[in-house]
Each structure stands twice: as C-alpha cells, then as structure tokens.
Design a protein around this motif. Structure first.
Motif, PDB file in Angstrom:
ATOM      1  N   ARG B  94      44.380  48.255  36.563  1.00 48.80           N
ATOM      2  CA  ARG B  94      44.019  49.169  37.647  1.00 48.80           C
ATOM      3  C   ARG B  94      44.767  48.917  38.947  1.00 48.80           C
ATOM      4  O   ARG B  94      44.380  49.401  39.998  1.00 48.80           O
ATOM      5  CB  ARG B  94      42.513  49.079  37.916  1.00 48.80           C
ATOM      6  CG  ARG B  94      41.702  49.767  36.846  1.00 48.80           C
ATOM      7  CD  ARG B  94      40.450  50.366  37.436  1.00 48.80           C
ATOM      8  NE  ARG B  94      39.679  51.061  36.427  1.00 48.80           N
ATOM      9  CZ  ARG B  94      39.758  52.367  36.231  1.00 48.80           C
ATOM     10  NH1 ARG B  94      40.536  53.108  36.975  1.00 48.80           N
ATOM     11  NH2 ARG B  94      39.034  52.930  35.300  1.00 48.80           N
ATOM     12  N   THR B 336      37.121  50.317  46.739  1.00 47.29           N
ATOM     13  CA  THR B 336      36.153  49.574  45.915  1.00 47.29           C
ATOM     14  C   THR B 336      36.853  49.193  44.609  1.00 47.29           C
ATOM     15  O   THR B 336      37.921  49.734  44.315  1.00 47.29           O
ATOM     16  CB  THR B 336      34.936  50.463  45.558  1.00 47.29           C
ATOM     17  OG1 THR B 336      35.397  51.552  44.749  1.00 47.29           O
ATOM     18  CG2 THR B 336      34.228  51.009  46.786  1.00 47.29           C
ATOM     19  N   PRO B 337      36.268  48.292  43.806  1.00 49.77           N
ATOM     20  CA  PRO B 337      36.940  47.917  42.547  1.00 49.77           C
ATOM     21  C   PRO B 337      37.181  49.119  41.621  1.00 49.77           C
ATOM     22  O   PRO B 337      38.126  49.114  40.834  1.00 49.77           O
ATOM     23  CB  PRO B 337      35.978  46.916  41.914  1.00 49.77           C
ATOM     24  CG  PRO B 337      35.265  46.315  43.073  1.00 49.77           C
ATOM     25  CD  PRO B 337      35.097  47.437  44.060  1.00 49.77           C
ATOM     26  N   ASP B 338      36.335  50.164  41.711  1.00 47.91           N
ATOM     27  CA  ASP B 338      36.564  51.337  40.864  1.00 47.91           C
ATOM     28  C   ASP B 338      37.686  52.213  41.381  1.00 47.91           C
ATOM     29  O   ASP B 338      38.344  52.914  40.620  1.00 47.91           O
ATOM     30  CB  ASP B 338      35.292  52.196  40.773  1.00 47.91           C
ATOM     31  CG  ASP B 338      34.242  51.496  39.934  1.00 47.91           C
ATOM     32  OD1 ASP B 338      34.654  50.690  39.070  1.00 47.91           O
ATOM     33  OD2 ASP B 338      33.050  51.726  40.172  1.00 47.91           O
ATOM     34  N   LYS B 339      37.837  52.237  42.700  1.00 44.17           N
ATOM     35  CA  LYS B 339      38.905  53.036  43.291  1.00 44.17           C
ATOM     36  C   LYS B 339      39.644  52.188  44.310  1.00 44.17           C
ATOM     37  O   LYS B 339      39.501  52.364  45.519  1.00 44.17           O
ATOM     38  CB  LYS B 339      38.301  54.290  43.969  1.00 44.17           C
ATOM     39  CG  LYS B 339      38.366  55.550  43.103  1.00 44.17           C
ATOM     40  CD  LYS B 339      37.753  56.706  43.854  1.00 44.17           C
ATOM     41  CE  LYS B 339      38.614  57.872  44.187  1.00 44.17           C
ATOM     42  NZ  LYS B 339      39.925  58.018  44.331  1.00 44.17           N
ATOM     43  N   ARG B 357      32.111  41.787  45.262  1.00 40.93           N
ATOM     44  CA  ARG B 357      31.138  41.436  44.220  1.00 40.93           C
ATOM     45  C   ARG B 357      30.042  40.525  44.729  1.00 40.93           C
ATOM     46  O   ARG B 357      28.914  40.608  44.291  1.00 40.93           O
ATOM     47  CB  ARG B 357      31.852  40.766  43.053  1.00 40.93           C
ATOM     48  CG  ARG B 357      32.590  41.787  42.214  1.00 40.93           C
ATOM     49  CD  ARG B 357      33.411  41.135  41.150  1.00 40.93           C
ATOM     50  NE  ARG B 357      32.604  40.333  40.238  1.00 40.93           N
ATOM     51  CZ  ARG B 357      33.137  39.651  39.233  1.00 40.93           C
ATOM     52  NH1 ARG B 357      34.426  39.680  39.031  1.00 40.93           N
ATOM     53  NH2 ARG B 357      32.376  38.959  38.426  1.00 40.93           N
TER      54      ARG B 357
END
Ligand code: SF4
Lengths: 96, 363
Positions: B94, B336-339, B357
């Motif tokens: 990612r 964020t870790p997702d985006k 986290r």
C-alpha cells in the motif's frame, strides 16, 4: 522490515555450502530456512530468522546479560549510604 | 517464545526505568534508528516510563518508508507489463506512488505476488521460464545478504528471466546526514540491532568520534530498549561518546562475515535517493559487475521515470526526527493506514502508523 524471529534448528536438511538449509522450529511452527550464513550453527542452536535466512546464531552465554546488568545496577544502589528508612507498613486494623 | 518473552518482563522494565531516572540530570534527545524499535517503544509505551527530560525521536529506520516515490512508480510500471511477474514483500503493498500503489496495480490485472523471501521469487522464476520475474529488493543491510543470495544463485544457475528492482539503503550514511543537518537535535543513538548483526560495530566508531555521539547497538524487545537507553544516557551524563553493544546475544563485533562477503560479491556502494531526505552520497547498494545483468531498471528501460513527493506529507521531518506524527495536519484524518498519504503511515513500522495504532486516543 528488519524483523527477525528466534527459532531452534530442529534438523539440517541440506549441508552444502550455498544452499545450506534446515528446518527451524518457532515453538511449534516449522519452516525451511536457508542456513548458508550460519555455517557453524548446529541442530538445537537458536538462530534469528529474517526473510527465510538465518542471519545470526543466538549466543546462549550472552542471553542473560541484560538481567545481570540490572542486578548489578541495583546492587550498586544498595551500597549507597542509606537515607531515612521508610517505616514498615503496619497491617491495617479492621474497625468493627 | 524463548528469547522473546523473557525480554518483555514488565517488572524488570520498570526497574530499568527507575535506574534511568536516577542517573538523568539534564534533558537528552535520543534517536532509535530502527522502525522495529519505534514500534516496540510505542506499543509497550516505553517512552511514557522515561523521565521527562529524555525524549526519543523516531529515526529513518524503515526501508519501506524511505523508498522514494519514483521506485514505487517503477515497480508499478513493471507490474503492468503483460509478460512480467512483480514479486515483493507484503509491506510494499500500500505504499503510494504518484499514481496508485502495488495493490491497485494488482487489482488492475498486473501479476503482483507477495512473497516471504527473495528465494521464493527465484522459485517463481524457475517455474515460469517464459515470463520476466522481478523481485522488488527493498531493505537495509539486514535484508541485503538474502537479496544478494537470490541473485548469486540465479547467476550460478543461469536463470535469465530473474532480475531485481534494487532499493537498498545503508544506515551509517543516513546517520551522518542527520547529524550534519543544521536542525539536528539528536545527541545519542540506539543503533539497529539486526543491521549490526550483519555489519558488526566497526562502521560506527568514526561517527561516534566525529560527532561526539554515543551509539548503542540495541535489540528490539522492551528490556533491550530500556537497557540501550540506560547505557546511552549514562554515557551522555558522563561526557562519553563510545560505541557500545547492548545486543551481544545476536551481534558480534565483526558482524556476520559470511553474509557480508555475499553482499560484497553482488552489490557495490552507490548514492541513493531517500524519501524525505533527498539523495545521500554512498548511502545505498546497487548491483556490481556481472550482476548488473540482473538489474530490472535496465531490462525494462525504467531509468527515465522520476517523481516528486507529495507536499502535504511531512515524512521528511518525521524521518529526521524534527517532528512527531501528530504534528502533521493530515495525521488521522486525511492520512490513515487505509488511505495513507505517505509511507510512514503505510508500513507497520512507520512512525505515523505506530502512533495511529497505539496513540490515536491520546493525541
Ligand atoms: S501522517 Fe501521513 S501525511 Fe502526515 S507525515 Fe505521516 S504519512 Fe505523511
């Protein structure tokens, strides 16, 4: 990324120089690992494994060092002149 | 697990914190180099046990975080090639390039495979002789011997459809770059234990001398880190700047000579661009001599691709220890870790992801 996990060499499966391999046991999970970089590691030795390679043998004799230095630090403290001694804790008396 | 659990003993960790408090008389700023150490510090809240005068800043020690955007773009370019198979460690999945990440390249039909070891990529090449198999070789000195071994074996066996996209960085030149920056605050280092397991101690002595900084080779478990800090603070308080080894169970003075020999066989030292830090001379590894034939950048004519970093992401300042993640305006909202906007939020060892986290509630 630089994560390396300690495991025990359970068995050497390929003794040749470049492709040296063995089964490493990570408390129940067993993986085939390249051992070319730890040519002197034997069965039952512990190694650190990173991306499928053992990168170093864990030196058992040095493994307790951190606990020993902690003990030495505290022993030094005890040699210091004592301050005001804390009163011993009295057991609390129950009020009826 | 043996050699892990015993170094997580909370009682002993607290006793070390007391010992550190006893010897600290002034403020000190220490940097831990390795992302694995950052992760432990934040996860176990070690920084919160320290006296207020000690501040820990998180260094550039995550190879995923410092891989420049243009290399991600190059990997994506390879993945979109119909005859290519791009193999990578899962950490890179990612990391955003200028136009998406490897995950989206895979979703768009690219053959992207996540492997555990570079030798797995070599196996894929053995089994797919009519495809070009490229391994995205990212890492510090810790990973270099493994990647070198994959190329060495490919060369020996004449496996011609295998190559490396190399993004290897070296730790000591980055430490020097940080120390010589005008805004440097770092007064002592916890050096990265696993890098030193390969390279040994000798490279650090000239740095400790030249910049008068103590450098303590340190492990990754809470007790290791607390002892590393204790040794470092003790040196600072007594005016010393020596190289010390907290992690002797895994690090020998000379490192791992077999692994070093393999690195030297396959790689040579070259300048490298670091995300957030710019180009640092002599700070990376590239393929040497005959092994240059295994360079994916040549094979796919990629050298023309170049890219600039996002302006919102302050990864550069985070990686130099000048700012903490929550001082970034995008932290936790747009990033964020997702985006993720920047690599320190992507990699689980990146400082931004570690704070997200474990610290989001408190910041
Ligand atoms: S929070 Fe996101 S945008 Fe901000 S520095 Fe970290 S990775 Fe970059």
């Amino acid at each position: 990324m630089c994560l390396a996990i300690p495991g025990r060499i359970a068995e050497i499966t390929d003794p040749s120089e470049i492709t040296r391999r063995g089964i490493v046991d990570f408390e129940g999970i067993r993986k085939s690992v390249n051992l070319a970089f730890v040519p002197d590691a034997k069965e039952n030795d512990y190694v650190l494994v990173h991306v499928g390679f053992a990168i170093t043998r864990i030196d058992e004799s040095k493994a307790r060092q951190v606990f020993e230095s902690l003990r030495e630090l505290e022993a030094l403290d005890e040699l210091e002149p004592p301050g005001v001694s804390e009163p011993e804790l009295e057991p609390e008396t129950e009020t009826l | 697990m043996k050699y892990l659990d015993e170094y997580r003993d909370g009682e002993a960790v607290r006793r070390f914190a007391d010992a550190i408090r006893k010897i600290t008389t002034r403020p000190w700023t220490l940097m831990e180099i390795c992302g694995g150490q950052t992760h432990s510090i934040v996860r176990f809240g070690l920084d919160e046990l320290l006296p207020e005068q000690i501040s820990l800043v998180h260094g550039p020690g995550c190879p995923v975080c410092v891989t420049p955007v243009e290399l991600i773009d190059k990997a994506i370019e390879i993945a979109s090639h119909p005859k290519a198979i791009l193999c990578s460690f899962g950490d890179m999945l990612r990391v955003p390039g200028t136009r998406g990440d490897l995950f989206s390249a895979k979703a768009n039909g690219g053959d992207v495979r996540f492997v555990y070891s570079p030798l797995d990529a070599l196996d894929i090449a053995r089994k797919n002789r009519y495809r070009q198999v490229v391994f995205f070789a990212v890492g510090f000195e810790t990973t270099a011997p493994a990647n070198a071994m994959a190329v060495y074996q490919a060369h020996r066996e004449g496996i011609e459809n295998f190559s490396l996209l190399v993004s290897h960085v070296l730790v000591p030149p980055a430490m020097e770059a940080l120390l010589s920056a005008a805004d440097n605050r770092v007064q002592g280092f916890l050096a990265a234990g696993h890098v030193c397991a390969i390279m040994g101690e000798e490279e650090y002595k000239p740095i400790a001398d030249r910049y008068s900084v103590p450098i303590v080779i340190t492990g990754f478990e809470p007790l290791d880190i607390m002892e590393g800090i204790h040794i470092c603070v003790k040196q600072l308080e007594t005016g010393l700047s020596l190289v010390d080894n907290q992690y002797a169970r895994s690090v020998r003075k000379e490192g791992n000579v077999h692994a070093r020999r393999m690195i030297e066989e396959v790689f040579e030292v070259i300048p490298r661009k670091w995300r957030g830090l710019g180009t640092i001379p002599q700070s990376g590894l590239g393929l040497r001599g005959d092994y240059k034939a295994f360079d994916a950048e040549e094979r796919f004519s990629l050298s023309k691709i170049s890219a600039e970093e996002s302006t919102e992401c302050i990864a550069g300042e985070i990686l130099r220890g000048v700012k903490k993640p929550h001082q970034c305006s995008a932290f936790g909202n747009r990033c964020t870790p997702d985006k993720p906007l920047g690599a320190p939020m992507v990699s689980s060892e990146g400082a931004c992801a570690a704070y997200y986290r474990h610290r989001l509630i408190t910041v």
